[in-house]
Design a protein around this motif. Sequence first.
Motif, short mmCIF file in Angstrom:
data_model
loop_
_atom_site.label_atom_id
_atom_site.label_comp_id
_atom_site.label_asym_id
_atom_site.label_seq_id
_atom_site.Cartn_x
_atom_site.Cartn_y
_atom_site.Cartn_z
N UNK A 7 1.01 -0.95 0.05
CA UNK A 7 0.10 -0.02 0.07
C UNK A 7 1.06 1.33 -0.22
N UNK A 8 0.30 2.19 -0.26
CA UNK A 8 0.87 3.39 -0.61
C UNK A 8 0.36 4.51 0.05
N UNK A 9 0.67 5.14 1.66
CA UNK A 9 0.07 5.84 2.58
C UNK A 9 0.60 6.83 1.82
N UNK A 12 0.06 11.59 6.57
CA UNK A 12 -0.35 11.91 7.62
C UNK A 12 -0.93 10.65 8.72
N UNK A 13 -1.48 9.73 7.19
CA UNK A 13 -2.11 8.05 8.18
C UNK A 13 -1.50 7.51 7.99
N UNK A 14 0.20 7.07 7.82
CA UNK A 14 1.19 6.37 8.06
C UNK A 14 1.72 7.09 9.25
N UNK A 17 -0.82 5.71 11.86
CA UNK A 17 -1.12 4.35 12.63
C UNK A 17 0.84 3.58 13.06
N UNK A 18 1.93 4.51 12.57
CA UNK A 18 2.92 4.02 13.12
C UNK A 18 2.74 4.36 14.51
N UNK A 19 1.98 5.53 15.57
CA UNK A 19 1.36 5.46 15.71
C UNK A 19 0.96 5.22 17.38
N UNK A 20 -0.04 4.47 17.01
CA UNK A 20 -1.26 3.91 17.36
C UNK A 20 0.21 2.45 17.56
N UNK A 21 0.51 1.35 16.73
CA UNK A 21 1.27 0.70 16.85
C UNK A 21 2.16 0.74 18.02
N UNK A 31 -0.85 -3.66 12.52
CA UNK A 31 -2.05 -2.88 12.86
C UNK A 31 -2.84 -2.37 11.37
N UNK A 32 -2.10 -2.11 10.73
CA UNK A 32 -3.18 -1.80 9.35
C UNK A 32 -3.72 -3.09 8.97
N UNK A 33 -2.96 -4.04 8.96
CA UNK A 33 -3.48 -5.32 8.19
C UNK A 33 -4.63 -5.33 9.11
N UNK A 34 -4.81 -5.65 10.83
CA UNK A 34 -5.59 -5.89 11.82
C UNK A 34 -6.89 -5.06 11.02
N UNK A 35 -6.51 -3.34 11.10
CA UNK A 35 -7.71 -2.95 10.52
C UNK A 35 -8.45 -2.79 9.11
#
Length: 94
Positions: A7-9, A12-14, A17-21, A31-35
């Motif tokens: 995926x290309x994100x 902002x989105x990356x 996701x990175x911070x939440x992970x 995390x992205x796969x789980x979401x």
Amino acid sequence: MTHLLTLELNDQIFIVIQRQAEAIGIPPERLAATLLEQRFGEVFKSLLSEAEKETARARFERHFGALNLEYVIDLNNDIDADLVREYASNHEEG
């Protein structure tokens, strides 16, 4: 079966996701796969017909009461009695 998806994100989105992970201690790709799995799992469920939903529900309900510990357990014990008293208490002294 799993598949690799690239995926290309945008930044902002990356970053989100990175911070939440990082906060939960998993890699951002996990995390992205789980979401995605959660989101599309819900979409998939909504696409099922009523007959398919009922079949899935019946399959699930076949497991009700299927626990076999192969030994007797006593649910009437002091710990459970203490828990019942504690939950029933309003903790008012007087």
